[in-house]
Design an enzyme around this catalytic site. Sequence first.
Site, PDB file in Angstrom:
ATOM      1  N   SER A  35       0.620  -1.263   0.107  1.00 26.90           N
ATOM      2  CA  SER A  35      -0.071  -0.028   0.110  1.00 26.90           C
ATOM      3  C   SER A  35       0.895   1.369   0.035  1.00 26.90           C
ATOM      4  O   SER A  35       0.245   2.484   0.194  1.00 26.90           O
ATOM      5  CB  SER A  35      -0.876  -0.169   1.096  1.00 26.90           C
ATOM      6  OG  SER A  35      -0.175  -0.148   2.407  1.00 26.90           O
ATOM      7  N   ASN A 123      -2.566  -1.977  13.763  1.00 25.47           N
ATOM      8  CA  ASN A 123      -3.889  -1.649  13.750  1.00 25.47           C
ATOM      9  C   ASN A 123      -4.301  -0.148  14.373  1.00 25.47           C
ATOM     10  O   ASN A 123      -5.077   0.401  13.713  1.00 25.47           O
ATOM     11  CB  ASN A 123      -4.607  -2.820  14.367  1.00 25.47           C
ATOM     12  CG  ASN A 123      -4.457  -4.100  13.575  1.00 25.47           C
ATOM     13  OD1 ASN A 123      -3.818  -4.029  12.491  1.00 25.47           O
ATOM     14  ND2 ASN A 123      -5.111  -5.059  14.218  1.00 25.47           N
ATOM     15  N   THR A 168     -38.574  27.711 -10.839  1.00 27.93           N
ATOM     16  CA  THR A 168     -38.763  26.502 -10.276  1.00 27.93           C
ATOM     17  C   THR A 168     -39.040  25.417 -11.439  1.00 27.93           C
ATOM     18  O   THR A 168     -39.665  25.839 -12.571  1.00 27.93           O
ATOM     19  CB  THR A 168     -39.818  26.418  -9.456  1.00 27.93           C
ATOM     20  OG1 THR A 168     -41.050  26.542  -9.941  1.00 27.93           O
ATOM     21  CG2 THR A 168     -39.786  27.319  -8.059  1.00 27.93           C
ATOM     22  N   HIS A 169     -38.622  24.098 -11.382  1.00 29.31           N
ATOM     23  CA  HIS A 169     -38.864  23.509 -12.743  1.00 29.31           C
ATOM     24  C   HIS A 169     -38.300  24.118 -13.861  1.00 29.31           C
ATOM     25  O   HIS A 169     -38.719  23.600 -15.071  1.00 29.31           O
ATOM     26  CB  HIS A 169     -40.187  23.100 -12.968  1.00 29.31           C
ATOM     27  CG  HIS A 169     -41.154  22.601 -11.875  1.00 29.31           C
ATOM     28  ND1 HIS A 169     -41.382  21.320 -11.621  1.00 29.31           N
ATOM     29  CD2 HIS A 169     -41.712  23.388 -10.838  1.00 29.31           C
ATOM     30  CE1 HIS A 169     -41.962  21.274 -10.271  1.00 29.31           C
ATOM     31  NE2 HIS A 169     -42.372  22.587 -10.010  1.00 29.31           N
ATOM     32  N   SER A 290     -12.096  25.595 -28.092  1.00 29.14           N
ATOM     33  CA  SER A 290     -12.119  24.361 -28.841  1.00 29.14           C
ATOM     34  C   SER A 290     -11.075  23.869 -29.974  1.00 29.14           C
ATOM     35  O   SER A 290     -10.719  24.857 -30.572  1.00 29.14           O
ATOM     36  CB  SER A 290     -13.736  24.163 -29.716  1.00 29.14           C
ATOM     37  OG  SER A 290     -13.712  23.275 -30.543  1.00 29.14           O
ATOM     38  N   LYS A 296     -15.680  29.070 -30.137  1.00 26.10           N
ATOM     39  CA  LYS A 296     -15.984  28.495 -28.856  1.00 26.10           C
ATOM     40  C   LYS A 296     -15.240  28.803 -27.498  1.00 26.10           C
ATOM     41  O   LYS A 296     -14.203  29.055 -27.666  1.00 26.10           O
ATOM     42  CB  LYS A 296     -15.906  26.899 -28.809  1.00 26.10           C
ATOM     43  CG  LYS A 296     -17.034  26.126 -29.708  1.00 26.10           C
ATOM     44  CD  LYS A 296     -18.425  26.112 -29.397  1.00 26.10           C
ATOM     45  CE  LYS A 296     -18.711  25.414 -28.049  1.00 26.10           C
ATOM     46  NZ  LYS A 296     -18.695  24.072 -28.195  1.00 26.10           N
ATOM     47  N   ASN A 298     -15.498  27.484 -23.779  1.00 27.93           N
ATOM     48  CA  ASN A 298     -16.402  26.714 -22.960  1.00 27.93           C
ATOM     49  C   ASN A 298     -16.249  26.904 -21.377  1.00 27.93           C
ATOM     50  O   ASN A 298     -15.318  27.104 -21.061  1.00 27.93           O
ATOM     51  CB  ASN A 298     -16.001  25.117 -23.497  1.00 27.93           C
ATOM     52  CG  ASN A 298     -16.179  24.922 -24.958  1.00 27.93           C
ATOM     53  OD1 ASN A 298     -17.436  25.517 -25.362  1.00 27.93           O
ATOM     54  ND2 ASN A 298     -15.324  24.265 -25.596  1.00 27.93           N
ATOM     55  N   GLU A 303     -18.011  22.353 -15.771  1.00 30.16           N
ATOM     56  CA  GLU A 303     -18.200  21.018 -16.316  1.00 30.16           C
ATOM     57  C   GLU A 303     -17.384  19.794 -15.438  1.00 30.16           C
ATOM     58  O   GLU A 303     -17.868  18.857 -15.131  1.00 30.16           O
ATOM     59  CB  GLU A 303     -18.041  20.846 -17.845  1.00 30.16           C
ATOM     60  CG  GLU A 303     -18.954  21.498 -18.495  1.00 30.16           C
ATOM     61  CD  GLU A 303     -18.771  21.793 -19.913  1.00 30.16           C
ATOM     62  OE1 GLU A 303     -19.842  22.037 -20.739  1.00 30.16           O
ATOM     63  OE2 GLU A 303     -17.595  21.389 -20.174  1.00 30.16           O
ATOM     64  N   TYR A 330     -10.071  -5.455  13.719  1.00 30.58           N
ATOM     65  CA  TYR A 330      -9.396  -5.256  12.606  1.00 30.58           C
ATOM     66  C   TYR A 330      -9.391  -6.282  11.547  1.00 30.58           C
ATOM     67  O   TYR A 330      -9.276  -7.404  11.660  1.00 30.58           O
ATOM     68  CB  TYR A 330      -7.643  -4.714  12.829  1.00 30.58           C
ATOM     69  CG  TYR A 330      -7.155  -4.419  11.438  1.00 30.58           C
ATOM     70  CD1 TYR A 330      -7.045  -3.035  10.979  1.00 30.58           C
ATOM     71  CD2 TYR A 330      -6.306  -5.322  10.849  1.00 30.58           C
ATOM     72  CE1 TYR A 330      -6.547  -2.675   9.569  1.00 30.58           C
ATOM     73  CE2 TYR A 330      -5.861  -5.106   9.505  1.00 30.58           C
ATOM     74  CZ  TYR A 330      -5.979  -3.753   9.115  1.00 30.58           C
ATOM     75  OH  TYR A 330      -5.369  -3.323   7.910  1.00 30.58           O
ATOM     76  N   GLN A 335      -7.813  -1.385   4.964  1.00 30.21           N
ATOM     77  CA  GLN A 335      -6.742  -0.752   4.388  1.00 30.21           C
ATOM     78  C   GLN A 335      -7.258  -0.037   3.268  1.00 30.21           C
ATOM     79  O   GLN A 335      -6.622   0.927   2.485  1.00 30.21           O
ATOM     80  CB  GLN A 335      -5.741  -1.867   3.663  1.00 30.21           C
ATOM     81  CG  GLN A 335      -4.547  -1.285   2.950  1.00 30.21           C
ATOM     82  CD  GLN A 335      -3.371  -2.330   2.737  1.00 30.21           C
ATOM     83  OE1 GLN A 335      -2.713  -2.355   3.803  1.00 30.21           O
ATOM     84  NE2 GLN A 335      -2.917  -2.637   1.629  1.00 30.21           N
ATOM     85  N   LYS A 338      -8.270   4.276   2.789  1.00 28.57           N
ATOM     86  CA  LYS A 338      -7.686   5.446   2.680  1.00 28.57           C
ATOM     87  C   LYS A 338      -7.779   6.033   1.150  1.00 28.57           C
ATOM     88  O   LYS A 338      -7.836   7.198   0.977  1.00 28.57           O
ATOM     89  CB  LYS A 338      -6.094   5.088   2.759  1.00 28.57           C
ATOM     90  CG  LYS A 338      -5.832   4.954   4.312  1.00 28.57           C
ATOM     91  CD  LYS A 338      -4.205   4.334   4.742  1.00 28.57           C
ATOM     92  CE  LYS A 338      -4.395   2.987   4.829  1.00 28.57           C
ATOM     93  NZ  LYS A 338      -5.273   2.350   5.721  1.00 28.57           N
TER      94      LYS A 338
END
Length: 495
Positions: A35, A123, A168-169, A290, A296, A298, A303, A330, A335, A338
Amino acid sequence: MTTHDTTDNANHPIALWGGRFSSGPSKALAALSKSTQFDWRLADDDIAGSRAHAHALYRAGLLSEKEYADLSLALDELQKRVDDGTFAPIEEDEDEATALERGLLEIAGNELGGKLRAGRSRNDQIAALIRMFLRRSARIIAGLLLSVCDVLIKQSKNAEDAVMPGRTHMQHAQPVLLAHQLMAHVWPLIRDIQRLIDWDLRANESPYGAGALAGNTLGLNPEEVAKELGFANVCANSIDATASRDIVAEFSFIAAMIGVDISRLSEEIIIWNTQEFAFVRLDDAYSTGSSIMPQKKNPDIAELARGKAGRLIGDLTGLMATLKGLPTAYARDLQEDKEAVFDQIDTLEVLLPAFCGMVETMKFDLQRLKEQSSTGFALATDIAEWLVKHGVPFRNAHTLSGLCVKRAEEIGGDLADLTDNDFANILQGFVDEPNISELRKVLSSEGSVAARCGRGGTAFVRVKEQILEAETKVNNYYNFANSISDGIAYRSSAK
Ligand code: ARG
């Protein structure tokens, strides 16, 4: 400093176990088990833990004064080597703890270096280290979020009493102040910061001393260790201390929630930035072009923020699935806690500054926002409520206002385009001698907004009030962001 013979161990792999094994681990097991590629970032916290643990061994009479002094110097040297990169994990090191033990043995020799492991287990160590790391990260993320709040508040102040269409909506609903809409994104972020502060109270307990699961027989004082590592308390149950990761999962939820909150504002900015809406323009430094279409520009930051919310949620979901149904002590599954949170932290640490810059530099077209704010019959509720004030039951008022909308559609205009006659025809029988010029006053966005003056409403006075309220909180939360969670064991390191 006194160092023992170091040549023996230099760059030679060590194992923290093996007495009962007749062969070493297979290559495949070692590859799976390893790890260090992600847990090496816990090295500083591990060394701080060793420092506090050495102190505890000394206090318990298990290290002589000289041994304690030599070990402390060796740990200083180890920290120095970690900092300058002259010591790093090698292929064979199983995890950061194994690597650092190898490093310590290189410096202090097997005999002295080998004494440090008494009374602790990876541990309880790893459970403590992840908390230490996350507590520091919580402060960094809170600081980044506070900067986002700051720029949103600044934009809200600059907007003054500018109106915009509230939706709204996604349909025109009622006019609101632009500042009100922007502040609607500050409050969730403020709650995310509050969540981090509140989470820190629960994270502020040290698992150190829990050993593998049941504590230790050596009479070590976990309270002192906790204090030196910056924890206010020691976990009350050693099994819980080593087995549970709800503290990690809760942090992960907050990180995911931040992602979700940022993605909602991102979506708004993406829509506002379209040619059709044209409410906001992004600064060149915070937009992209672009490769094929020269015209363009963007909103990539927004995003990416929207996209990364998915990833942040995925990290949380994966972690929760890992924790589900684990036996209560444990297990190596733990492990896996993380990478989820490290990925979230890395994601937020790169996302939030870019997002902050985009928000700070975007420019609103206030004229266009105003023009759009009263279109789409957005003032129909205002007509209905005006009627209510003239004694008409809301059910009828709703219908009458609906008839006004219908008439406006017939004549191809908006509500303000109805003639006095149109209004009089619709309202007759419901309001005696309706004062149409008074009615027309509510048919402006400004009038509509100003009338919504209860607490939390969009009237300018109320928005100014909430900006002040938010600012006070934000200024206050900088205390948390600037606070230090590390104890003296961390700070007294050689760095
Ligand atoms: N690397 C492990 C983890 O991150 C800690 C080591 C515990 N290993 C063990 N065999 N008890 O959770």
